[in-house]
Write an enzyme that holds these catalytic residues in place. Structure first.
Site, PDB file in Angstrom:
ATOM      1  N   ASP A  13     -47.799  -6.299  14.854  1.00  0.00           N
ATOM      2  CA  ASP A  13     -47.433  -7.113  13.702  1.00  0.00           C
ATOM      3  C   ASP A  13     -48.042  -8.503  13.762  1.00  0.00           C
ATOM      4  O   ASP A  13     -47.825  -9.310  12.875  1.00  0.00           O
ATOM      5  CB  ASP A  13     -45.910  -7.241  13.610  1.00  0.00           C
ATOM      6  CG  ASP A  13     -45.245  -5.899  13.544  1.00  0.00           C
ATOM      7  OD1 ASP A  13     -45.796  -5.027  12.852  1.00  0.00           O
ATOM      8  OD2 ASP A  13     -44.214  -5.707  14.189  1.00  0.00           O
TER       9      ASP A  13
ATOM     10  N   ASP B  40     -41.909  -5.598   8.737  1.00  0.00           N
ATOM     11  CA  ASP B  40     -42.292  -4.406   9.456  1.00  0.00           C
ATOM     12  C   ASP B  40     -41.049  -3.525   9.499  1.00  0.00           C
ATOM     13  O   ASP B  40     -39.942  -4.006   9.302  1.00  0.00           O
ATOM     14  CB  ASP B  40     -42.721  -4.833  10.864  1.00  0.00           C
ATOM     15  CG  ASP B  40     -42.999  -3.663  11.749  1.00  0.00           C
ATOM     16  OD1 ASP B  40     -43.643  -2.728  11.267  1.00  0.00           O
ATOM     17  OD2 ASP B  40     -42.568  -3.684  12.903  1.00  0.00           O
TER      18      ASP B  40
END
Lengths: 337, 1079
Positions: free
Chosen positions: B753, B362
């Site tokens: 995430d 991420d």
């Protein structure tokens, strides 16, 4: 300073060699100059041991007599299929003095004493003299637990039932006269066997009442040697020797030792006659029976294999070290160029 | 619409309350008690057993135990297998129980959270007492305890803001109550009025978060309900003093039932197994030869079972645990600022850390600190640098910007500058919240928050916003601007504008990406050139830029325009969007450029180095970000993208993929470029930049592209996926996992995430954003750069240690067990005859050989941690699975076969046709086996290794003497009938045979290592000599089309502008719809 910090933050991992994986360690840095001599050294040591073993083994004298009687010329041929008592005798000569002490073995081949069901077919508790198992032997002994009348068999099981029952006598022909060589049957079994593993119940035959002898036996266990209390019952030496299972299908078992004063130095050169009470059938399973006379060294009986194996493995190491040396030299050479 | 909720009538719902006993449940309406725990007192045993016997290994061991309980085929005593099995089962069971207890505690903490329930008046109750139909009052910052229908809130138009961090990405979401309920409740704010609602009909509870259908029957009318009216459980109320809601759904429990049914099934089938085994044992008595063969077969299975002992299982657990502990103990991965060490939450993955081929990361909060700074700005063509140390979260310290800027501002000398700051303070969708006398800004996009914050620091303080007004303090003077229209940011337009009415004049402020703004400027706009220069400059510094522009709107134009807007707003949705687009376009032209802001998305410490190192280690790094293409900047900044590398964008990629042979055209495409001299370089320096929507759209149409895309991606240095939603992130992770054999690892920090972290290995960054990612991750670290150590040091070691362990262990046990086959040849294949004493079999893997190999698995280091980091190439052997390749395993198995042959046939040769008995041979072979496996070729001898080695050998002799002791025999003749060691241990032949056998058994591996030593001398030289010659680039073309990388990373989708400004119009539209329904 540092300590204070550590106290402040409880989550801080400990700074020790173990937790930080910094344990002092010996990291052997091997190089060709260590490896090659090491191989050479080990190889040499092995060869040395091998040669010593081989020489020792070669010095051991061995006399092997097959008395199965498969050959029709053989004196024991007549006994081969004979179910009744049968005696045959073989003659052999010893060219030089057979150094003592001489051990008298009988040998069997193609005999799977190490077969599981056969080998486990005994009752250790019964053999340990536990009377509970006299009346009620372990089912391990099946189908030799009880006879047709449902009487318990003592000693039960296939192993005991198939006890080797040939007997031998050896005579030395001195000046045409047959002189019996006395055979010593004492202490041929393992000490632990007749002192610990096997025990007779305190009062002999009384406790065997209500039990049956093994079906193949001519006489019950308590009559194996009526002359000697310490060689009767479960602690009969021949019985113990038989009960200690062989590892492999070809095996020998100690029968007697020749320790008599007349033969303290060994068997003198001359002709000998071996008389065999031939009882044990081996024909059915293509087995062979033999008698082996041998003396022993520090490493036990004759054993060429071990010495040869040592020499072979040792030479392999040496060869390997030479190969390594060549490889090493070639690379070294290549680099220099 | 079958779910009926009656407001405030508990008795109605109570009698339909869901109840449960054991596994049976009845009734419709559940209570609000969280029950995430799996076990109760009654169900623990069956459930845990059921779960554990789902593992093949456990079933296998159970089978072994069952087999050994059948007397006809048992060859080794039953306790040899059952004790370890029980240990394994109980340890795992206890572990499960402990985590279940933790869940219980967590549940009860949640269940006892307070909330206000209306029972004639509002009373504080606990969450678990909330039931369907209750009216709740939620206060600011409270977590919403159940799915609620929003009735009204303290804010105008009953708007309210919820933070949905737990559920998906966008942090702040806007919810609005139904117009009818809002009007009713705000006009008569009383508790009776609240209780007067009648019936809500809606769908049965489901897990579709984003759709909701229902209707409210109230005062004889019927209103349609949508997702917008619903407050979901677990979200947090923000910026709203309080909100009233009607509970429509409470927790649904459904998991327990299924699990229990399965457990019963398992019980039944295991009963069947049991009856079958007794059936088996009954048959044995018959002594049918076919059955005998059958039994022998099973006996062999048992006898060979020590080759895969259950101990392996236990040992793996122990090793994994220790490796995980090492990760937690590592001081270098301890982050002092948050006092958090690294943590391995899932202990069974440590060796996979050493084989990672793909790292999917991420961006926000993982690579970057998620702390945006206004680094520079360019006003009227002049660049003003800002101080680095300035922190947007501190509202006090003003230690930033250049004094010249302040001077210009204070003197009010430059109208452009003031306009610029006004634009920053006015043109946004930020909400201000007052806390302790100063405004705290809440925004959906961090960029906006930063800009508004920066304006505040410079004196243009955004104070508050209502629907129609924005209040700003300009250098102390409070001014109120009327907000006429908010043209919202959309993904297409990349800009955002506000019309305002200061003292009569109409002004349009616009901020957006440079590409969009620059083409809408008026002709001959001043400073354009210098501003573009500044843009280049900022882009080079990897800053995210936004252009700010203004336009004075003539009154007449506005009149006409707003009329059209009002008309088109009422139109059907599909046309409306395009029409609005056109309309907005009309307004946003002839702009006057004010300046550029440059925001720095600060990278975390050590990120570029880490990424470079990981790439050197052969790990392909993919960055998935919700940001727009502008994330390319970050890509360059963190060395994900190399300045010389060529960016392959979607269009190009598409062409390549469409062609018949993607590989060929890919190379062709590269070869046409001139920027690299040879192919190898070209391959290494290509990066793919994609957006999530493109990817998804294509791959949904043509799933077969997935494979070819992945094979291309494998050729590329890195992949950057922009504009990826959390769901797409998960899709990409899935794609990678599907089409590659390597281990994938994903790292993220936030709740968004969580989906993505479900790769092979998920790493959670324990940063500032909640604990969601960490809770779902397998590993938790505090800094991105700790990945270096986690992968290259711990991962590599762990992989090495475990594969060495496994290899060695298999060798050891197989070599040991296979002996029985050879022995079988010479004992008439009576399988049950073990060559070893049963006690030796039992203790071999536990006492005699376990500890040294365990020590190796704990401490082995081929190179130190420092060198592991210094030579990242070393990591590649793990990716190629060099140490655990099937070929290696087969080699080791063959070696094991060799060892078993040696172990049997050398003693066999020695003892053949001699008077040695079976027991002596057994001891000899055991001794040889113990010696042979003691030769461990560890490279790292710590004191523990040496001690373990000595102890093991000594243990063999001690234990053998003990089990062969007279006393034990006397106590149980059947179990301890081997009374041989006393004699065997002093027999020279036994020793000589054992030594020879052991040495012959290990000879191949010793020789192999010796050759390695000799050849490695050579190889080392080769490595030193063969460092590749530096490749010179023939030409350095500028990458891509434009060097400028502007950015505007306002979060995706239509922003909140519509709600903020045009709440009334929506209500109107809604009301229209509702009326239609009711009539």
């Amino acid at each position: 300073m540092v300590k204070e910090e550590q106290e402040e933050s409880s989550n801080r991992p400990d700074n020790t060699a173990f937790t930080q994986q910094r344990l002092p360690a010996w990291q052997p840095i091997l190089s060709a100059s260590i490896v090659i001599p090491m191989f050479l050294l080990i190889g040499a040591a092995f060869i040395g041991v091998g040669v010593a073993l081989f020489i020792t083994s070669r010095d051991i004298q061995l006399q092997e007599l097959d008395y199965t009687g498969d050959d029709s010329e053989h004196p024991c041929f007549k006994c081969r299929t004979n179910t009744e008592k049968c005696t045959c005798s073989m003659t052999f000569s010893i060219p030089t003095l057979f150094k003592g002490p001489v051990f008298f073995y009988y040998g069997l081949t193609n005999y799977f004493q190490n077969q599981r069901k056969y080998g486990a077919s005994k009752d250790d508790n019964q053999l340990y003299g536990d009377l509970d198992y006299f009346t009620n032997p372990s089912t391990d002994c099946d189908p030799y637990t009880r006879d047709s009348k449902n009487m318990p068999i003592v000693p039960c099981g296939a192993l005991a039932n198939s006890m080797f029952n040939d007997s031998f006598s050896l005579s030395h022909t001195v000046n045409g006269v047959q002189k019996i060589v006395p055979l010593d049957g004492k202490g041929i079994a393992w000490w632990t066997d007749y002192n610990i593993k096997y025990r007779n119940p305190t009062l002999n035959s009384v406790f065997f009442s209500g039990t049956k002898k093994p079906t193949n036996w001519p006489k019950p266990i308590y009559e194996l040697d009526t002359t000697d209390v310490y060689n009767n019952g479960f602690i009969n030496q021949d019985f113990l020797v038989w009960m200690r299972r062989a590892a492999l299908p070809d095996f020998r078992k100690l029968y007697r030792r020749i320790t008599h004063d007349d033969y303290a130095d060994g068997l003198p050169a001359g002709n000998y006659t071996l008389t065999i009470a031939y009882n044990y059938p081996v024909h059915s399973f293509n087995g062979k029976k033999k008698v082996v006379l041998s003396n022993v060294s520090w490493m036990g009986g004759k054993n060429d294999f071990l010495g040869i194996a040592y020499i072979v493995v040792g030479s392999m190491c040496v060869v390997m070290s030479v190969v390594m040396l060549i490889v090493y030299a070639r690379f070294k050479f290549a680099e220099d160029v | 619409l079958t779910w009926e909720v009656k407001a405030n009538s508990r008795h109605y719902h109570k009698h339909k309350q869901r109840k449960s006993f054991l596994c049976f449940t009845w009734g419709r309406y559940s209570d609000n008690v969280v029950r995430s725990h799996k076990y109760s007192l009654l169900t623990f045993l069956p459930l845990t057993l059921f779960e554990q016997f789902q593992r093949a290994a456990n079933i296998y061991f159970l089978l072994m135990v069952v087999l050994q309980c059948v007397p006809a085929i048992s060859s080794i005593p039953w306790y040899i297998t059952i004790i370890p099995l029980l240990v394994v089962l109980s340890v795992r069971g206890l572990k499960d129980l402990a985590s279940d207890m933790a869940r219980r505690r967590c549940d009860s903490e949640i269940n006892s959270r307070p909330c206000d329930v209306l029972v004639s008046q509002f009373m504080t109750a606990q969450w678990k007492d909330v039931c369907v139909g209750d009216l709740l009052r939620i206060r600011r910052d409270q977590i919403i305890p159940a799915d609620l229908l929003l009735l009204s809130s303290s804010e105008p138009h009953s708007l309210c803001y919820v933070e949905t961090a737990d559920i998906d990405e966008t942090n702040l979401k806007y919810r609005q109550a139904l117009g009818a309920t809002h009007n009713e409740l705000t006009s008569h704010p009383s508790e009776e009025a609240l209780g007067a609602f009648n019936v809500v009909l809606c769908e049965e509870p489901n897990n579709r978060l984003y759709t909701f259908r229902g209707q409210l029957q109230w005062q004889g009318e019927c209103f349609l309900l949508e997702n917008e009216h619903v407050l979901l459980r677990g979200t947090v109320l923000r910026n709203t003093d309080f909100a009233y809601g009607l509970t429509i759904y409470t927790i649904v429990l459904s998991v327990l039932l299924a699990a229990l049914l399965l457990a019963i099934g398992a019980g039944v089938s295991s009963y069947q197994v049991m009856t079958q085994t007794s059936f088996l044992s009954a048959l044995v008595v018959d002594g049918n030869p076919a059955y005998n063969g059958f039994l022998v077969y099973w006996s062999y299975i048992i006898l060979l079972s020590p080759a895969m002992p259950i101990a392996l299982y236990i040992r793996f657990e122990v090793i994994h645990t220790i490796h995980s502990k090492f990760i937690g103990w590592d001081l270098e991965m301890y982050w002092k600022q948050t006092d958090k060490p690294a943590e391995a939450r899932n202990t069974s993955l440590s060796e996979e850390l050493g084989q990672v081929g793909y790292l999917l990361s991420d961006k926000t909060g993982t690579l970057t600190q998620n702390r945006l700074l206004l680094r520079q700005c360019c006003i009227a063509g002049q660049i003003y640098p800002m101080d680095l140390s300035w922190n947007p979260f501190s509202s006090g310290g003003l230690r930033m910007f250049s004094p010249t800027l302040v001077e210009t501002l204070r003197g009010q000398r430059c109208p452009v500058t003031t306009q610029f700051l006004s634009a920053l303070a006015l043109c946004h969708t930020v909400m201000a919240e007052w806390k302790e006398g100063s405004p705290v800004y809440q925004a959906a996009s961090p960029d906006e928050e930063t800009l508004v914050g920066a304006a505040r620091e410079l004196g243009w303080v955004f104070l508050s916003r209502t629907r129609d007004f924005v209040v700003v303090s300009e250098l102390g003077a409070t001014r109120q601007y009327q907000l006429l229209a908010l043209l919202d940011f959309t993904s297409k337009r990349r800009r955002m504008s506000v019309l305002r009415d200061p003292e009569g004049g109409l002004k349009l402020y616009c901020k957006g990406a440079d590409v969009v703004i620059l083409e809408r400027l008026q002709k001959n706009c001043p400073h354009q050139e210098s501003t573009e220069m500044a843009l280049e400059l900022f882009a080079e510094a990897c800053l995210r830029t936004l252009c700010i522009a203004v336009r004075s709107v003539p009154e007449a134009l506005w009149e006409r325009w707003s009329e059209t807007l009002a008309l088109s707003a009422a139109m059907a949705t599909c046309e409306r969007d395009t029409l609005l687009e056109k309309l907005y376009d009309e307004m946003e032209r002839d702009l006057l450029l004010l300046g550029v802001t440059a925001i720095e998305d600060r990278l975390q410490e050590g990120v570029p180095e880490t990424i470079a190192l990981l790439q050197e280690a052969g790990i392909r790094v993919w960055v998935l970000t919700g940001d727009k293409k502008t994330a390319v900047n970050i890509g360059y900044a963190c060395r994900l993208l190399h300045p010389e590398s060529r960016l392959l964008e979607w269009q190009e990629l598409r062409q390549i993929l469409q062609s018949a042979d993607p590989q060929v055209s890919f190379f062709k495409a590269k070869q046409t470029e001139l920027w690299a001299t040879h192919k190898e370089m070209a391959r290494a320096k290509t990066s793919v930049v994609l957006t999530g929507s493109e990817l998804q759209a294509e791959f949904e149409e043509r799933p077969e592209w997935g494979a070819s895309f992945m094979s291309l991606a494998e050729q590329c240095q890195s992949v950057l996926c922009c504009r990826v939603t959390p769901a797409q992130k998960a899709e990409i992770v899935k794609l990678v996992r599907k089409h590659t054999a390597s281990i994938t690892m994903s790292i993220g920090d936030g709740a968004n995430d969580v989906n993505m972290i479900k790769a092979h290995i998920g790493v959670g960054l324990a940063g500032r954003e909640g604990g969601q990612a960490v809770h779902n991750a397998d590993f938790a670290v505090s800094q991105f750069r700790f990945l270096q150590r986690l992968l290259l040091v711990h991962g590599r070691w762990s992989y090495r240690r475990i594969s060495l362990f496994l290899r060695y262990f298999l060798f050891k046990t197989c070599g040991f067990a296979l002996v029985h086959i050879w022995f079988g040849i010479l004992n008439g294949f009576s399988a049950q005859q073990s060559l070893y004493e049963t006690w030796f079999i039992a203790l071999y893997t536990v006492f005699y050989t376990a500890v040294p190999v365990m020590c190796m698995a704990f401490f082995e280091q081929d190179v130190s941690a420092e060198s592991s980091l210094k030579f990242p190439e070393l990591y590649k052997s793990g990716q190629k699975k060099e140490l655990s390749s099937p070929r290696k395993l087969v080699t080791y198995l063959l070696y094991a076969v060799y060892m078993s042959l040696v172990l049997f046939f050398i003693p066999c040769g020695v003892f053949y046709n001699t008077a040695y008995d079976y027991q002596t041979m057994a001891v000899t072979v055991s001794m040889a086996a113990t010696f042979a496996v003691t030769v461990i070729l560890t490279k790292y001898w710590t004191k523990f290794n040496i001690a373990a080695l000595c102890v093991s050998v000594v243990m063999f002799f001690i234990c053998t003497r003990i089990t062969h002791s007279t006393r034990l025999f006397q106590s149980s003749p059947v179990d301890y009938f081997f009374l041989v060691s006393e004699k065997a241990f002093i027999d020279p032949v036994v020793w000589l045979t054992a030594l020879l056998t052991a040495w012959t058994a290990v000879l191949p591996s010793v020789t192999f290592h010796a050759f390695n030593v000799i050849l490695s001398v050579h190889n080392k030289h080769k490595i030193h000599n063969s460092s590749p010659p530096p490749v010179e680039l023939t030409s350095r073309f500028a990458r891509g089309s434009s060097l400028r990388r502007s950015s505007y990373a306002i979060s995706q989708g239509a922003g909140p502008g519509r709600l903020i400004h045009s709440a009334t119009s929506i209500q109107r539209a809604e009301a229209l719809k509702e009326e239609k329904v009711s009539t």
